[in-house]
Design an enzyme around this catalytic site. Structure first.
Site, short mmCIF file in Angstrom:
data_model
loop_
_atom_site.label_atom_id
_atom_site.label_comp_id
_atom_site.label_asym_id
_atom_site.label_seq_id
_atom_site.Cartn_x
_atom_site.Cartn_y
_atom_site.Cartn_z
N SER A 15 -12.87 -29.42 60.38
CA SER A 15 -12.88 -30.87 60.62
C SER A 15 -13.95 -31.25 61.64
CB SER A 15 -11.51 -31.30 61.14
OG SER A 15 -11.61 -32.61 61.66
N LYS A 66 -0.53 -36.38 55.30
CA LYS A 66 -0.57 -37.84 55.49
C LYS A 66 0.71 -38.56 55.05
CE LYS A 66 -5.53 -38.53 55.47
NZ LYS A 66 -6.69 -39.23 54.92
N ASP A 102 -7.97 -45.38 57.48
CA ASP A 102 -8.96 -44.93 56.48
C ASP A 102 -9.57 -46.13 55.76
OD1 ASP A 102 -8.84 -42.19 56.81
OD2 ASP A 102 -7.17 -41.94 55.40
N GLU A 153 -2.48 -41.52 33.59
CA GLU A 153 -1.18 -42.00 34.03
C GLU A 153 -1.15 -42.31 35.53
OE1 GLU A 153 0.94 -43.08 32.04
OE2 GLU A 153 2.32 -43.53 33.68
N THR A 190 -12.43 -38.90 44.59
CA THR A 190 -11.75 -37.66 44.18
C THR A 190 -12.14 -36.50 45.11
OG1 THR A 190 -13.37 -36.58 42.73
CG2 THR A 190 -12.06 -38.37 41.76
N GLY A 242 -20.36 -40.42 52.83
CA GLY A 242 -19.01 -40.35 53.38
C GLY A 242 -18.94 -40.30 54.90
#
Ligand code: ATR
Length: 276
Positions: A15, A66, A102, A153, A190, A242
């Protein structure tokens, strides 16, 4: 003794949160340490029970915790409840409070390139945890959202939840359905490149499809230049990498933990030093 803060995730070693948060503490002369809490799933419950007793004053929460972290908190703010996930925990006065910033990171990063998001047509690729924050934030800022996922779905479920929450229509479908849609912005949420750094863009979409967008964003920052960003750049399309989302959500976390304005430039500089 300096106050403890840290990233709670598994894995957590890689991280970048310690780099930016410790730079922020240093810049403001705050006596605090931001560490790494890489907690295996079978130790998660014990870890959370200890947070209050040997206080950790702030946690940045990442995958896979989370959602699970929510049951250990005394209070969860409205945005986090609606997103269904917490990425920031604050310890104060014996209580644990949960937030999700976020979506602020995504909105600020996008707004830097696109200005006001109101009325913009945004395609969200993916329907996992990160997509939930993106969809919520974009709808909150008045964008028109559509959601496409490998598993159709799951995209439909997400669309149903947020269309009921905001009272708007949300188109959803599988990845191939996405190709017929006209939109201004594409946001890739993703985990494709986190799971497999060598995965090809074609698994998600044909590179030529990007031509119709004004702005293309990838929320993945490792690698910084993902195959999606590379393809968009080569077509001359504006890109948002990002790291911007990461930085802006880190800024919001710092504000929640310290109740001070964050030293954004120092955080950005620290991030730039380690980004590849
Ligand atoms: P996160 O919290 O990072 O969003 P997640 O909740 O596990 O992680 O969601 C991962 C997302 O990435 C899902 O939308 C997943 O698609 P599925 O619902 O079909 O599993 C998507 N994803 C992961 N690998 C992918 C791949 N190789 N191609 C397309 N989508 C992928």
């Amino acid at each position: 003794m300096s106050k403890r803060y840290g990233i709670l995730a598994n894995p957590a070693k890689h991280s970048l949160s310690p780099v930016v948060q410790n730079a922020a503490f240093k810049a403001l002369g705050i006596d605090a340490q931001f560490g790494i809490f890489e907690v295996p799933e079978n130790e998660f419950s014990t870890f959370m029970d200890r947070v209050k007793h040997d206080p950790i004053y702030g946690l940045s929460v990442s995958s896979p915790y989370k959602r699970d972290v929510m049951e250990y908190l005394n209070e969860i703010d409205e945005d986090a409840k609606k997103i269904g996930a917490v990425n920031t925990v604050v310890y104060k006065g014996g209580y644990l409070y949960g937030y999700n910033v976020d979506y602020i990171g995504i909105n600020k990063a996008l707004a830097e390139s696109c200005g006001d998001l109101k009325g913009k047509r945004v395609v969200i690729v993916g329907a996992g945890g990160a997509a939930r924050a993106a969809v919520y934030g974009l709808l909150k800022d008045g964008a028109q959202v559509s959601i496409y996922n490998r598993t159709t779905e799951t995209a439909r479920e997400l669309a149903n939840i947020f269309s009921a929450m905001f009272g708007v229509n949300i188109v959803s479908g599988g990845l191939s359905d996405m190709l017929n849609v006209e939109a201004d912005i594409l946001v890739q949420t993703t985990s494709i490149w986190i799971d497999d750094p060598d995965a090809k863009l074609e698994e998600l979409l044909p590179p030529d499809y990007l031509k119709k967008f004004e702005v293309v964003m990838d929320i993945v920052y490792k690698p910084l230049i993902t195959p999606l960003i590379e393809a968009a750049k080569s077509l001359g399309i504006k890109t948002v990498t990002g790291d911007k989302m990461f930085l802006y959500q880190a800024v919001e976390q710092f504000k929640l933990w310290t109740e001070k304005e964050a030293p954004v430039d120092a955080m950005r500089a620290a991030l730039d030093e380690v980004l590849v």
